[in-house]
Structures are given as structure tokens and as C-alpha cells.
Design a protein around this motif. Structure first.
Motif, PDB file in Angstrom:
ATOM      1  N   THR A   1       0.857  -1.182   0.000  1.00 40.54           N
ATOM      2  CA  THR A   1       0.000   0.000   0.000  1.00 40.54           C
ATOM      3  C   THR A   1       0.894   1.232   0.000  1.00 40.54           C
ATOM      4  O   THR A   1       1.586   1.499   0.981  1.00 40.54           O
ATOM      5  CB  THR A   1      -0.933   0.013   1.231  1.00 40.54           C
ATOM      6  N   ALA A   2       0.872   1.974  -1.097  1.00 41.69           N
ATOM      7  CA  ALA A   2       1.848   3.056  -1.282  1.00 41.69           C
ATOM      8  C   ALA A   2       1.855   4.083  -0.145  1.00 41.69           C
ATOM      9  O   ALA A   2       2.935   4.434   0.360  1.00 41.69           O
ATOM     10  CB  ALA A   2       1.627   3.741  -2.625  1.00 41.69           C
ATOM     11  N   PRO A   3       0.697   4.621   0.296  1.00 43.08           N
ATOM     12  CA  PRO A   3       0.742   5.612   1.383  1.00 43.08           C
ATOM     13  C   PRO A   3       1.323   5.043   2.679  1.00 43.08           C
ATOM     14  O   PRO A   3       2.069   5.730   3.384  1.00 43.08           O
ATOM     15  CB  PRO A   3      -0.729   6.008   1.563  1.00 43.08           C
ATOM     16  N   LEU A   4       0.982   3.772   2.993  1.00 43.12           N
ATOM     17  CA  LEU A   4       1.537   3.152   4.196  1.00 43.12           C
ATOM     18  C   LEU A   4       3.045   2.970   4.069  1.00 43.12           C
ATOM     19  O   LEU A   4       3.797   3.197   5.014  1.00 43.12           O
ATOM     20  CB  LEU A   4       0.879   1.797   4.446  1.00 43.12           C
ATOM     21  N   ARG A   5       3.465   2.531   2.885  1.00 41.16           N
ATOM     22  CA  ARG A   5       4.901   2.333   2.643  1.00 41.16           C
ATOM     23  C   ARG A   5       5.653   3.651   2.787  1.00 41.16           C
ATOM     24  O   ARG A   5       6.734   3.712   3.383  1.00 41.16           O
ATOM     25  CB  ARG A   5       5.096   1.740   1.246  1.00 41.16           C
ATOM     26  N   HIS A   6       5.085   4.720   2.257  1.00 40.14           N
ATOM     27  CA  HIS A   6       5.678   6.055   2.360  1.00 40.14           C
ATOM     28  C   HIS A   6       5.819   6.456   3.827  1.00 40.14           C
ATOM     29  O   HIS A   6       6.895   6.869   4.280  1.00 40.14           O
ATOM     30  CB  HIS A   6       4.797   7.040   1.597  1.00 40.14           C
ATOM     31  N   ALA A   7       4.728   6.313   4.594  1.00 42.17           N
ATOM     32  CA  ALA A   7       4.755   6.691   6.008  1.00 42.17           C
ATOM     33  C   ALA A   7       5.772   5.856   6.775  1.00 42.17           C
ATOM     34  O   ALA A   7       6.522   6.376   7.627  1.00 42.17           O
ATOM     35  CB  ALA A   7       3.365   6.525   6.622  1.00 42.17           C
ATOM     36  N   PHE A   8       5.814   4.567   6.460  1.00 44.28           N
ATOM     37  CA  PHE A   8       6.722   3.656   7.161  1.00 44.28           C
ATOM     38  C   PHE A   8       8.183   4.034   6.906  1.00 44.28           C
ATOM     39  O   PHE A   8       9.007   4.070   7.833  1.00 44.28           O
ATOM     40  CB  PHE A   8       6.445   2.229   6.696  1.00 44.28           C
ATOM     41  N   VAL A   9       8.524   4.329   5.664  1.00 41.23           N
ATOM     42  CA  VAL A   9       9.900   4.706   5.331  1.00 41.23           C
ATOM     43  C   VAL A   9      10.269   6.033   5.991  1.00 41.23           C
ATOM     44  O   VAL A   9      11.379   6.192   6.535  1.00 41.23           O
ATOM     45  CB  VAL A   9      10.082   4.778   3.799  1.00 41.23           C
ATOM     46  N   ILE A  10       9.349   6.995   5.969  1.00 36.34           N
ATOM     47  CA  ILE A  10       9.621   8.296   6.597  1.00 36.34           C
ATOM     48  C   ILE A  10       9.816   8.134   8.098  1.00 36.34           C
ATOM     49  O   ILE A  10      10.785   8.653   8.684  1.00 36.34           O
ATOM     50  CB  ILE A  10       8.475   9.287   6.311  1.00 36.34           C
ATOM     51  N   GLY A  11       8.904   7.408   8.758  1.00 37.14           N
ATOM     52  CA  GLY A  11       9.007   7.239  10.203  1.00 37.14           C
ATOM     53  C   GLY A  11      10.272   6.514  10.615  1.00 37.14           C
ATOM     54  O   GLY A  11      10.981   6.930  11.542  1.00 37.14           O
ATOM     55  N   THR A  12      10.585   5.430   9.920  1.00 33.86           N
ATOM     56  CA  THR A  12      11.783   4.657  10.242  1.00 33.86           C
ATOM     57  C   THR A  12      13.046   5.445   9.908  1.00 33.86           C
ATOM     58  O   THR A  12      14.022   5.439  10.675  1.00 33.86           O
ATOM     59  CB  THR A  12      11.768   3.326   9.478  1.00 33.86           C
ATOM     60  N   GLY A  13      13.034   6.142   8.768  1.00 38.30           N
ATOM     61  CA  GLY A  13      14.197   6.931   8.372  1.00 38.30           C
ATOM     62  C   GLY A  13      14.519   8.042   9.352  1.00 38.30           C
ATOM     63  O   GLY A  13      15.688   8.278   9.683  1.00 38.30           O
ATOM     64  N   LEU A  14      13.487   8.732   9.843  1.00 36.49           N
ATOM     65  CA  LEU A  14      13.718   9.794  10.829  1.00 36.49           C
ATOM     66  C   LEU A  14      14.362   9.239  12.093  1.00 36.49           C
ATOM     67  O   LEU A  14      15.276   9.852  12.666  1.00 36.49           O
ATOM     68  CB  LEU A  14      12.401  10.496  11.172  1.00 36.49           C
TER      69      LEU A  14
ATOM     70  N   THR B   1       2.865  17.468   9.251  1.00 34.11           N
ATOM     71  CA  THR B   1       1.705  16.813   9.869  1.00 34.11           C
ATOM     72  C   THR B   1       1.014  17.695  10.893  1.00 34.11           C
ATOM     73  O   THR B   1      -0.022  17.312  11.432  1.00 34.11           O
ATOM     74  CB  THR B   1       2.140  15.511  10.564  1.00 34.11           C
ATOM     75  N   CYS B   2       1.571  18.853  11.155  1.00 33.55           N
ATOM     76  CA  CYS B   2       1.045  19.717  12.211  1.00 33.55           C
ATOM     77  C   CYS B   2      -0.377  20.155  11.900  1.00 33.55           C
ATOM     78  O   CYS B   2      -0.708  20.521  10.776  1.00 33.55           O
ATOM     79  CB  CYS B   2       1.947  20.940  12.355  1.00 33.55           C
ATOM     80  N   GLY B   3      -1.249  20.125  12.909  1.00 32.12           N
ATOM     81  CA  GLY B   3      -2.598  20.658  12.781  1.00 32.12           C
ATOM     82  C   GLY B   3      -3.604  19.722  12.159  1.00 32.12           C
ATOM     83  O   GLY B   3      -4.737  20.128  11.895  1.00 32.12           O
ATOM     84  N   ARG B   4      -3.241  18.454  11.941  1.00 35.16           N
ATOM     85  CA  ARG B   4      -4.174  17.503  11.357  1.00 35.16           C
ATOM     86  C   ARG B   4      -4.504  16.416  12.367  1.00 35.16           C
ATOM     87  O   ARG B   4      -3.684  16.060  13.209  1.00 35.16           O
ATOM     88  CB  ARG B   4      -3.586  16.885  10.082  1.00 35.16           C
ATOM     89  N   SER B   5      -5.704  15.841  12.252  1.00 34.52           N
ATOM     90  CA  SER B   5      -6.090  14.765  13.151  1.00 34.52           C
ATOM     91  C   SER B   5      -5.302  13.505  12.802  1.00 34.52           C
ATOM     92  O   SER B   5      -4.819  13.338  11.683  1.00 34.52           O
ATOM     93  CB  SER B   5      -7.589  14.474  13.027  1.00 34.52           C
ATOM     94  N   LEU B   6      -5.207  12.596  13.779  1.00 34.65           N
ATOM     95  CA  LEU B   6      -4.519  11.334  13.529  1.00 34.65           C
ATOM     96  C   LEU B   6      -5.183  10.569  12.389  1.00 34.65           C
ATOM     97  O   LEU B   6      -4.521   9.862  11.636  1.00 34.65           O
ATOM     98  CB  LEU B   6      -4.530  10.474  14.800  1.00 34.65           C
ATOM     99  N   GLU B   7      -6.505  10.725  12.276  1.00 32.77           N
ATOM    100  CA  GLU B   7      -7.242  10.007  11.244  1.00 32.77           C
ATOM    101  C   GLU B   7      -7.031  10.594   9.855  1.00 32.77           C
ATOM    102  O   GLU B   7      -7.221   9.922   8.847  1.00 32.77           O
ATOM    103  CB  GLU B   7      -8.739   9.984  11.577  1.00 32.77           C
ATOM    104  N   ASP B   8      -6.642  11.878   9.764  1.00 30.98           N
ATOM    105  CA  ASP B   8      -6.486  12.542   8.467  1.00 30.98           C
ATOM    106  C   ASP B   8      -5.047  12.551   7.947  1.00 30.98           C
ATOM    107  O   ASP B   8      -4.812  12.801   6.767  1.00 30.98           O
ATOM    108  CB  ASP B   8      -6.967  14.008   8.555  1.00 30.98           C
ATOM    109  N   ILE B   9      -4.093  12.309   8.830  1.00 35.76           N
ATOM    110  CA  ILE B   9      -2.683  12.477   8.456  1.00 35.76           C
ATOM    111  C   ILE B   9      -2.266  11.538   7.337  1.00 35.76           C
ATOM    112  O   ILE B   9      -1.440  11.898   6.494  1.00 35.76           O
ATOM    113  CB  ILE B   9      -1.784  12.312   9.696  1.00 35.76           C
TER     114      ILE B   9
ATOM    115  N   GLU C   1      -3.586  10.893   4.664  1.00 35.89           N
ATOM    116  CA  GLU C   1      -3.804  11.488   3.341  1.00 35.89           C
ATOM    117  C   GLU C   1      -2.548  12.184   2.820  1.00 35.89           C
ATOM    118  O   GLU C   1      -2.370  12.330   1.604  1.00 35.89           O
ATOM    119  CB  GLU C   1      -4.952  12.500   3.399  1.00 35.89           C
ATOM    120  N   LEU C   2      -1.684  12.629   3.730  1.00 38.98           N
ATOM    121  CA  LEU C   2      -0.464  13.335   3.329  1.00 38.98           C
ATOM    122  C   LEU C   2       0.482  12.446   2.532  1.00 38.98           C
ATOM    123  O   LEU C   2       1.344  12.956   1.804  1.00 38.98           O
ATOM    124  CB  LEU C   2       0.274  13.866   4.567  1.00 38.98           C
ATOM    125  N   PHE C   3       0.338  11.145   2.686  1.00 39.81           N
ATOM    126  CA  PHE C   3       1.273  10.223   2.049  1.00 39.81           C
ATOM    127  C   PHE C   3       0.732   9.654   0.734  1.00 39.81           C
ATOM    128  O   PHE C   3       1.311   8.730   0.174  1.00 39.81           O
ATOM    129  CB  PHE C   3       1.621   9.098   3.025  1.00 39.81           C
TER     130      PHE C   3
END
Length: 497
Positions: A273-286, A465-473, A475-477
Motif C-alpha cells: 500500500t503506497a501511502p503506508l509504505r511512504h509513512a513507514f519509510v519516513i518514520g523509520t528513516g527519521l 503533519t502539524c494541525g491535522r487529526s490522527l485520522e487525516d494524516i 492522506e499526506l502520504f
């Protein structure tokens, strides 16, 4: 977002369906409740920081008592990190089975046991065993505490409250340096330093008895009535609590349809799942870059660095390191103030620019001859933390607590935490050897190069990610990796990046 928007509902607004004003006493009560929740949970961060700081001074004394060479010093320091890696691996499973609250309490108990083993260790291998036990507790808590706070916090305060966890990490480091300084010339010096960490662990376990479970975990466990009570205790009005509960329940239902529930299914969803993969790489990379920029060479070995730069005695190096730890703690307060005002990306970018410069200056301090070397090294360490603490310190933890959908949140945060501790282990196990092989100037220039790579990657790929709900974030990916030129929503304002 439709319905009630918490950021724009104030204590004097009409509570939906009641026809009455939301009492200011209710708002104050909810604020105090959230504050108590954050502080008691954040003691896990304090323990993390205390262990990081206390070993930097204690290792000088342990070395004298047990006659350790450089390799065994690295093993003693790094054994807690090895335990933390194991803790981060099991933390996702513990969170899913026990919930956030009981997982934190279990980690507190384990930390107390490890502290007792370290304080009573008759030889180095028992000491190492105690540090592994403490490390497991730290690894579990370092993943669980930010998630617990983020899931319980109002969204407009989420970044600041998660940053308080990081502030408490730095407070633990400063207190540890103060304890090192107080006990450096006392009988059983390092035993007191390591054993006293049991006290805040016991306080945390007792405090967590009176705090609630995360509302998002309660919903996933089918306990929505309890989740509503928690939200009513932590939100400004009943209308906001009911709206947020409905939003969480909707997302949980949607995610149950997506997730098969097994570990393999979770991994498949992230990989394919591309958005999940994007989030996972960003989170782990940071999390990887947070450690590979050299923060724990500074926090674990600052007395050693300062001794090599010209501070002669153990006590002089420990006292000078208190300045470093105080700087770290002070600048973490800046992060709490700015993270929900300035945003995550600007703090990351400014932090990495400064970290690069400070590391280059630290390398130069070992080239300068004469009496200025040790003072230049101290200035460079302080500058490093002035830049690191407001950005690369809290932001990786804050973003990892908010970028994953609920059904992969435990897995995503535990994996990123595992990456953090693995990089931490590599850095702490190799630092003294790198100083011997490459020399101090080249070693710190190497860390500066890593920070420069991190800076480029943050500018290109990390969204705001600032100012967005946990449920909406999530979408950024969507829509590709590059964030440059995208339009994003942050703090209610659309802007070009």
C-alpha cells in the motif's frame, strides 16, 4: 472536516444538544487531567534520559573499579541498548495484548528490577545483565509512551504533549549528570548513580494505576463506552468527545475491513500500500537519522569527549557535562513551545543545518592546539544540543506517534523504535573505536556528513503533519513521495512547500 472541530471550539461555546455553556471548571479539569496523564506517562521518557545520562559519568568510575578496556566500556554502555532493541521488538505485541497503560506499568516494574541488579552487581557481567533488563524496559516505554500520549491528547496539543515526553528525556539526562556530580566522590559512587533510577520507576507505576487507557485502544477492544468517558475527561466538551469517538469508531471499522489481523497481513499492507509504505519509510528513516547524526555519542560519552579535549579529571569532565545536559533540557522546552506553532518540517530543517555546523566545529576543536581546545569542544557540544534538541530530538518521536493508521500503528511505531535503538547500538558500540582508528576530527566530520544527507532527504520527502487529526494524516502520504511543490494543510492554513 465536518461536525465539531476541536481547534475552534472554546470553553464558552454552547455544548451541542444541551443548550448550556460548557463550564470553565470542566475545561480546567480536562486540562489538568491531560497534564497528569502526560507527566506520569512521560516518566518513561525521564527514565530513558536518566539511563542515558547516568552511564556517561558512571562508566568512568566503573572502568576504574572493574579495570575495563575500551571494548568492555562500550559493551557496558551498549548492553542497555541491546535490551532496548529487544524491548522495541516486543512492544507492538504488548501494546496489542495489554494496551498502552498496562504496558507502561509493566515497563516501570521491569526498570525497577534492572536498577536493583545494577546497584548490587558484584562483577561486570551481572552489571551487564542488569543493564539489559533496564534496556528492555526502556525499549518498550520509548515506543509506548509517545503513542499513549498522542492517542489521548487533543489534536491541537498533540505535538506539544508528545514533545513533553522528549523534554522529560532531557530532564532525566540533566538529573543524571547532577547525580553523577553529587556521588562522584562518595562511597559506592556508581552503585548509587545506577540504583536511584528505581525511584521514578516506582512513582510512574503508582501514578499509572489512576490513569485511563488510550481511547483508541479501547475502541479497538470493543469498549467504546469507556473510550467516551476518557474523551470526556480529556476534551473541552461532551460534543467534542462524542464527535471524536464517532470518528475513531468509523476509522476502526474501515481498518478492520482492510486488515487481516495477522503479522504477515500487516506487513503485506505496509509493503503493497503506497501511502503506508511512504509513512513507514519516513518514520523509520527519521528514527535512524536521529541516532546516526551522533546524538548519543554526545549523551553517552560527553565526559569522555571532554576528557580527550583537555578536561583532566573525572569530576571536571562530569561537571562540564552538566552544562551540556542543561542545554539539552532547556532547548527541549523550546520544542514544546514551537512544535505546534512552527510545525515539524521547519524544526527538522533548522535543526539539521545547525547540527552539521556544530559537528564540524567539534571536529575542529581537536585540531586546535593550546589551551582553547577543551573550551571549544564544550562550546561545540552546547551548540550541537541547541540545534538538535528543538528539532531532531522530539520531531521523529512526534511524527512516528501520528503518521500511521490505527491498525498498523503499534507495528509501525515499534519497528521505527527498533530502528532507532539499532542505530543507537551501532553508534555507541563503534564510537570509541572510531576515535582510535579515524581520530576525533574525522569521526565528527563523518557524523556531520550523515546529518547533511538527512537534511536533503527531509527537504525532499518529509511532509508537514502539524494541525491535522490522527485520522487525516495518512492522506499526506498519497500522491507521490516528493513534498516539494505539493500543497499541504497545516494548522488550518494551506501553503506551498
Amino acid at each position: 472536516m465536518g461536525g465539531v472541530d476541536e481547534e475552534h471550539v472554546h470553553s464558552d461555546d454552547v455544548v451541542e444538544g444541551s443548550g448550556a455553556l460548557a463550564p470553565k471548571s470542566s475545561v480546567m479539569r480536562s486540562n489538568l487531567f491531560v497534564a497528569a496523564l502526560t507527566v506520569f506517562a512521560g516518566i518513561g521518557g525521564f527514565l530513558f534520559g536518566y539511563d542515558t545520562g547516568v552511564i556517561s559519568g558512571a562508566i568512568l568510575l566503573i572502568q576504574d573499579d572493574f579495570g575495563l578496556d575500551s571494548f568492555m566500556q562500550e559493551v557496558v554502555v551498549s548492553s542497555a541498548i541491546a535490551g532496548a532493541i529487544a524491548g522495541s521488538v516486543i512492544s507492538g505485541w504488548l501494546n496489542g495484548v495489554m494496551g498502552r497503560r498496562w504496558t507502561i506499568m509493566w515497563a516501570s516494574f521491569l526498570f525497577s528490577v534492572g536498577a536493583a541488579i545494577m546497584a548490587l552487581a558484584p562483577e561486570v557481567y551481572t552489571l551487564i545483565a542488569g543493564r539489559v533488563v533496564v534496556g528492555v524496559a526502556i525499549g518498550v516505554a520509548s515506543m509506548t509512551v509517545p503513542v499513549y500520549i498522542a492517542e489521548a491528547a487533543p489534536e491541537h496539543l498533540r505535538g506539544a504533549l508528545v514533545s513533553i515526553d522528549v523534554l522529560l528525556i532531557t530532564a532525566g539526562q540533566f538529573v543524571a549528570y547532577a547525580v553523577d556530580a553529587a556521588f562522584v566522590n562518595v562511597k559506592y559512587d556508581w552503585r548509587w548513580m545506577l540504583g536511584l533510577s528505581a525511584v521514578p520507576a516506582i512513582i510512574q507505576a503508582a501514578g499509572m494505576l489512576f490513569l485511563p487507557e488510550s481511547p483508541r485502544f479501547l475502541v479497538t477492544a470493543g469498549r467504546s463506552t469507556e473510550a467516551l468517558r476518557v474523551l470526556q475527561d480529556t476534551r473541552k466538551s461532551a460534543a467534542i468527545a462524542e464527535h471524536e469517538l464517532a470518528r475513531i469508531e468509523k476509522q476502526v471499522e474501515e481498518e478492520r475491513e482492510l486488515a487481516g489481523g495477522s503479522f504477515v497481513d500487516t506487513v503485506k499492507h505496509i509493503v503493497f500500500t503506497a501511502p503506508l509504505r511512504h509513512a513507514f519509510v519516513i518514520g523509520t528513516g527519521l528514527q535512524l537519522f536521529q541516532q546516526l547524526c551522533g546524538i548519543n555519542t554526545v549523551m553517552y560519552y560527553s565526559p569522555t569527549i571532554l576528557q580527550k579535549a583537555g578536561f583532566g579529571s573525572d569530576s571536571d569532565a562530569i561537571y562540564a557535562s552538566m552544562v551540556v545536559a542543561f542545554t539539552n533540557m532547556s532547548m527541549s522546552v523550546v520544542a514544546v513551545v514551537l512544535i505546534d506553532r512552527v510545525g515539524r518540517r521547519p524544526l527538522l530543517v533548522c535543526s539539521l543545518v545547525g547540527v552539521c555546523g556544530a559537528l564540524l566545529l567539534l571536529g575542529a576543536a581537536f585540531v586546535v592546539s593550546g589551551g582553547l581546545s577543551h573550551w571549544l569542544a564544550l562550546v561545540a557540544l552546547v551548540l550541537y544540543l541547541v540545534c538538535f534538541a528543538p528539532g531532531m530530538g522530539p520531531v521523529p518521536w512526534a511524527m512516528n506517534s501520528e503518521i500511521y493508521p490505527l491498525y498498523v500503528r503499534s507495528f509501525g511505531t515499534s519497528t521505527a523504535t527498533f530502528a532507532n535503538w539499532s542505530a543507537n547500538l551501532v553508534v555507541s558500540l563503534t564510537f570509541l573505536d572510531l576515535l582510535d582508528v579515524l581520530g576525533s576530527p574525522l569521526t565528527f566530520c563523518m557524523y556531520a556528513g550523515v546529518a547533511a544527507i538527512a537534511l536533503v532527504l527531509v527537504v525532499l520527502f518529509v511532509p508537514e503533519t502539524c494541525g491535522r487529526s490522527l485520522e487525516d494524516i495518512q492522506e499526506l502520504f498519497e500522491g507521490g513521495w516528493l513534498v516539494v511543490g505539493k500543497r499541504r494543510a497545516g494548522m488550518g492554513v494551506h501553503e506551498d512547500v
